[in-house]
Structures are given as C-alpha cells and as structure tokens.
Design a protein around this motif. Structure first.
Motif, PDB file in Angstrom:
ATOM      1  N   ASP A   1       0.811  -1.224   0.000  1.00 21.17           N
ATOM      2  CA  ASP A   1       0.000   0.000   0.000  1.00 21.17           C
ATOM      3  C   ASP A   1       0.845   1.275   0.000  1.00 21.17           C
ATOM      4  O   ASP A   1       0.280   2.384   0.108  1.00 21.17           O
ATOM      5  CB  ASP A   1      -0.932   0.024   1.221  1.00 21.17           C
TER       6      ASP A   1
ATOM      7  N   GLY B   1       0.129   4.243   8.223  1.00 23.52           N
ATOM      8  CA  GLY B   1      -1.083   4.224   7.421  1.00 23.52           C
ATOM      9  C   GLY B   1      -1.939   5.447   7.680  1.00 23.52           C
ATOM     10  O   GLY B   1      -1.870   6.058   8.762  1.00 23.52           O
TER      11      GLY B   1
ATOM     12  N   SER C   1      -7.203   3.982   1.590  1.00 27.77           N
ATOM     13  CA  SER C   1      -6.288   3.784   2.705  1.00 27.77           C
ATOM     14  C   SER C   1      -4.911   3.441   2.131  1.00 27.77           C
ATOM     15  O   SER C   1      -4.759   2.455   1.384  1.00 27.77           O
ATOM     16  CB  SER C   1      -6.787   2.647   3.608  1.00 27.77           C
TER      17      SER C   1
ATOM     18  N   TYR D   1      -0.301   3.663   2.677  1.00 30.61           N
ATOM     19  CA  TYR D   1       0.837   3.682   3.601  1.00 30.61           C
ATOM     20  C   TYR D   1       1.740   4.825   3.165  1.00 30.61           C
ATOM     21  O   TYR D   1       2.290   4.823   2.057  1.00 30.61           O
ATOM     22  CB  TYR D   1       1.597   2.349   3.553  1.00 30.61           C
TER      23      TYR D   1
END
Length: 521
Positions: free
Chosen positions: A258, A440, A456, A458
């Motif tokens: 992510d 995050g 969402s 990182y």
C-alpha cells in the motif's frame, strides 16, 4: 684234381683261382676317434619309454632332427611338447617350475617337416600366456576413460560460441552457465541509465568481493522479488534482497504493497502494488517496478525474480514443506485452517500464511510482519537442505523450479546457483529484515485519489527511510540525501513512529510472536 676240374683238397676251382680278386684291407683313420654308431631300434622298442627320433641319442646329449646338434641356450626340445627348464639358468630367467604355467601342447603347422623353434619356451611366450588379470583390465579402462574426460573438458572449455548479448566468445560450459532460460517471460532489464553513485573511497580499483557476478556495484548484488496474487497483475509481496557479498550478509527490504507512489502508477489508489500493471507504459512491466525501486529507494537492481502465489505452493511442496511454530490458529477461510503449535506448512498452507491479512489489527503491515516469520522458517529449511541432503540436492531443487517455470527471472543458471550457494553459508544473525518506515492513513483522513474517492494508503516517513537506507543498503555508495530520492510524504504530522525502526535479524524474528490480532479472529 678230379675229372670235373675241382681240387680235391680244398674244393676250389683251380682253373679260376688265379683270376679271383684279392680282398682290400679296411682302413681306419687314426687321427680322430670315432663316435659309436647309433643303434637301430624298432619304433616300438623304446629306451625307458622315451622315444627320440629314429635313433637313440648317445648318452648325455640332446637329439634334434635326424642328426645331433649343439643345444641352443635354454631351448631343449623333446618331441612336440615344450620342455620345463631344470637348470639354474632357465629358472633365473623364466622363474621356477612352481611359478610358471604348465607347458601347453601346440598344434604344428608344418607338413611332416618344419621349424621346431616356434615351440621353444622363452620369456616372451611366458608373458604372452599370462592368465587374465582384472587389475590390468581396470587400468586400461581407467586410462581410456581419463583420456575421454580430458578431451571432453578441453572441448567444453574452448571459446567456440558467439554470445550475442555480450559479443564475447564463450565455451560450451560458460554458455550453459550464462543462459537465461526464464528471462523471456518478463524480459531483460535496461541498466544503461542507473546512477549507482559509487563511493570511490570504498570501492577502489583493486576492490573485489570474490564472487563473479554481473553487478552494478562491486561488493553487492541486489535482487527484486515480486509475488503476485491470482490475477498475476497486483504484487502482494515486494522484497528487495541485497546480498552484501563482501561482508557476508544479506539485507532484505520489505516494501508494503500500500506504499503510496502516485507518480509511478496511473491507478487512483497510488499504491505500489499497481505499478507492475499500471505504471509507465513505455517500458516492460518488470522495468516499471525496477525503476520505481531505484528512483525512490536508491538501490541499483541487478536482477529480478517473480512468482505467483500458486507457484509458491508448488515450491514449498517440492522441498517437503516449511516447519514453523504458530502461537495461534490462522483461519484463512472457513475450510482453510492452519493449526496452532509446531507444524509443517504444506504448499497450500504456505500460500494462506503469506496472504493472510484480515485478522491482523495492522492489516497489510501485520501481513508484512507475518511474512518475516515465514522468511525465517524458509531460511532454516534452506540450511537444513544443505546440511542434511547436500548442496547437490539444493541444485536439483533449483533445476526443477526452472524446468516447471515456477519463477520468472533474468538470472542465469550459474548466477542463481552462486547466490543459492552464498545464501546457504549465511547464519541467521547475518540476515537482517527491515520494512520501509511510515504509517497508514487514519480512517478520518484517508488519501483522496484523482478519481475523488478515498483510499487507505501507507505514507512513507521520508527522513527515517533515508537514514535506514544509508545504514543498511548503501555500504558501497555515497550517502543518500533528500534530493536523491523521489519519495513524497502524504502525512507530515506523524501520529506514531513505531514503524521507523523495524529492522531485526532472522534469528530474533524466528522466536517472535505473531502480529496483534483483531478480537473477532
């Protein structure tokens, strides 16, 4: 004399008496003694049962043919059989009777007469009639095989093949070692524009790490490893394995899937796992990911390895499973369960273990942490293969992986074998795993993609990442600064810094507990 003309006194015709020739005296030469004449005997009349030609030879002499002859040295002929020498001169040359072969009957090839010398027992004939020897046969076979091996080795090492990639003349062995049978899947990397920024104070002209590999930076060899999901488009596993060959270490960088790098993908999520499919369309998919790693994290990539989750399962089954200890049960799906305690992960269970995420409080970060535990267990398995089954068995597994095309790589057979051999010599405390520092996005402040939807992600902690890279991943390069990276931060007011220092050795990771779980799992 009577009327018939005979002398009555002696019965001789007196008329012819005067014409009768007088007998001549038999003369004998007095200057040479005469040998006694041989006595004629009947063929059946043999002296002592030994027949010698048509005449009996005088005592103390040897008979040859119809006349006596001077005996040839060590050549005593008796009939059609060879004589066994009895005097010291014969035994000195041919050995004693107990050391010799028994005399053999030889068929003559003459017509009544001929040369008997071919039946004489000589030293050469003894050597020719030696008994069969396994030792001599084995020596001859060994000499022939050794000669063939030498010829084959010379042939295999002659530079007779033109290798088009480098323009060099290679031998057959070097060509086989340099082959890249699986590079056609992803293609070759373009390394022409890599800025390695090598530190000249460390990498001097005579510096070498002792391992002959095609390196961008002498001393290290970096491999990008990607693991795909079922679609083979999204990368769920992103690892950079930097083999610090000169220092006999291995540093592994985990990049969360992510991680937000929107400048390198057209996906509205901006996530790293979409770069392979939606990155720069002017280059190959694998090159897109390599460029992103090099420009953001400053690690020159020498090679890559890609695999799919199903291929990981096949490889785990190939080596007989991965032993691991789980502190609690993992339920990937209702019918896909990994029990707690000491267990050996099968191929399918290894896939579930690597992809499991919904039970971790930290989501994808929890999955990244759990993957470390699998890495430690897999490293232990690698070392046990070498110690228990031998390096040749390890190479056999690599060959089977190649044959089944369970991976795609631009590494040659020889390079992959060298790295596997190097890895097998490492101890667990010389392998360090580090995750990219960051955090995050909170639920109340998500990342908004260009499509206007919240995601969402990182977000990287830039300075912490630069410090980590300089400490572990740039031992032979100049220190990185903020101007040497394309990293961007999307959260500047840090909520927590727990992931800024996640580095640990596999020795410690092996004994670590699982990530924190959700209450409902």
């Amino acid at each position: 004399m009577n009327d018939n003309g005979f002398n009555e006194n002696n019965g001789i015709d007196s008329e012819h008496e005067e014409h009768r020739p007088k007998p001549v005296k038999r003369l004998v030469r007095a200057d040479r003694p005469r040998n006694p004449a041989p006595q004629r005997v009947n063929i059946q009349d043999q002296t002592n049962g030994n027949y010698q030609g048509r005449h009996i030879a005088p005592p103390n002499s040897s008979y040859h043919g119809l006349h006596e002859a001077e005996p040839a040295p060590q050549q005593h002929y008796h009939g059609l059989h060879e004589a066994i020498p009895t005097d010291n001169s014969d035994t000195a040359e041919l050995g004693t009777q107990t050391e010799r072969e028994e005399p053999q009957y030889l068929e003559p090839d003459y017509n009544g007469q001929g040369d008997y010398s071919r039946f004489v027992y000589t030293a050469d004939s003894v050597a020719q009639k030696k008994k069969f020897s396994w030792k001599d046969l084995l020596i001859k076979i060994f000499a022939v095989v050794l000669s063939l091996i030498v010829i084959l080795a010379l042939t295999l090492n002659l530079p007779i093949i033109n290798y088009t990639k480098t323009g060099q003349q290679l031998s057959i062995l070097d060509y086989i070692s340099a082959k890249q049978p699986l590079s056609y899947i992803e293609g070759d990397l373009d390394k022409s524009n890599v800025n390695a920024n090598i530190n000249p104070d460390v990498v001097t002209d005579d510096f070498t790490d002792g391992l002959d590999l095609p390196q961008l930076v002498e001393g290290q060899y970096s491999v990008l490893m990607l693991g795909f999901d079922e679609s083979e488009e999204l990368t769920d596993v992103i690892w950079v394995l930097e083999f610090d060959i000169a220092a006999a270490k291995l540093n592994i960088l985990q990049i969360p899937r992510d991680t937000c790098l929107p400048d390198f993908t057209s996906s509205p999520t901006g996530k790293f796992n979409s770069i392979y499919q939606m990155g720069d369309q002017s280059v190959t998919p694998i090159q897109r990911v390599v460029n992103a790693v090099q420009q953001n994290f400053g690690i020159p990539i020498d090679a890559y390895v890609t695999t799919c989750c199903t291929d990981i399962a096949d490889m785990v089954d190939l080596v007989g499973g991965i032993p691991i200890t789980l502190d609690s049960q993992i339920t990937y799906e209702a019918d896909k369960i990994i029990p707690a305690g000491n267990t050996v992960l099968s191929g399918d269970q290894a896939e579930w273990f690597l992809r499991y995420r919904h039970g971790w409080v930290e989501g994808d970060i929890g999955r990244v942490k759990n993957q470390r535990r699998f890495m430690a267990a897999a490293m232990n398995k690698l070392m046990s293969i070498v110690s228990d089954e031998g390096r040749m068995q390890l190479y056999s597994y690599l060959k089977e992986v190649y044959d089944h095309e369970w991976i795609a790589t631009d590494m040659s057979v020889g390079d992959l074998s060298k790295l596997a051999n190097f890895s097998s010599t490492l101890s667990m405390d010389n392998v360090r795993v580090t995750m990219v520092p960051g955090e995050g996005t909170p639920n109340d402040s998500p990342y908004i993609g260009y499509d206007g939807n919240p995601y969402s992600i990182y977000s990287v902690h830039k300075q912490a990442t630069i410090d980590m890279l300089n400490e572990y991943f740039r031992p032979y390069q100049m220190p990185m600064t903020e101007y040497d990276t394309a990293l961007a931060e999307y959260i500047t007011d840090y909520n927590y810094t727990v992931y800024d220092d996640t580095g640990d050795t596999l020795d410690n990771i092996e004994d670590s507990t699982a990530p924190k779980r959700n209450d409902y799992d």
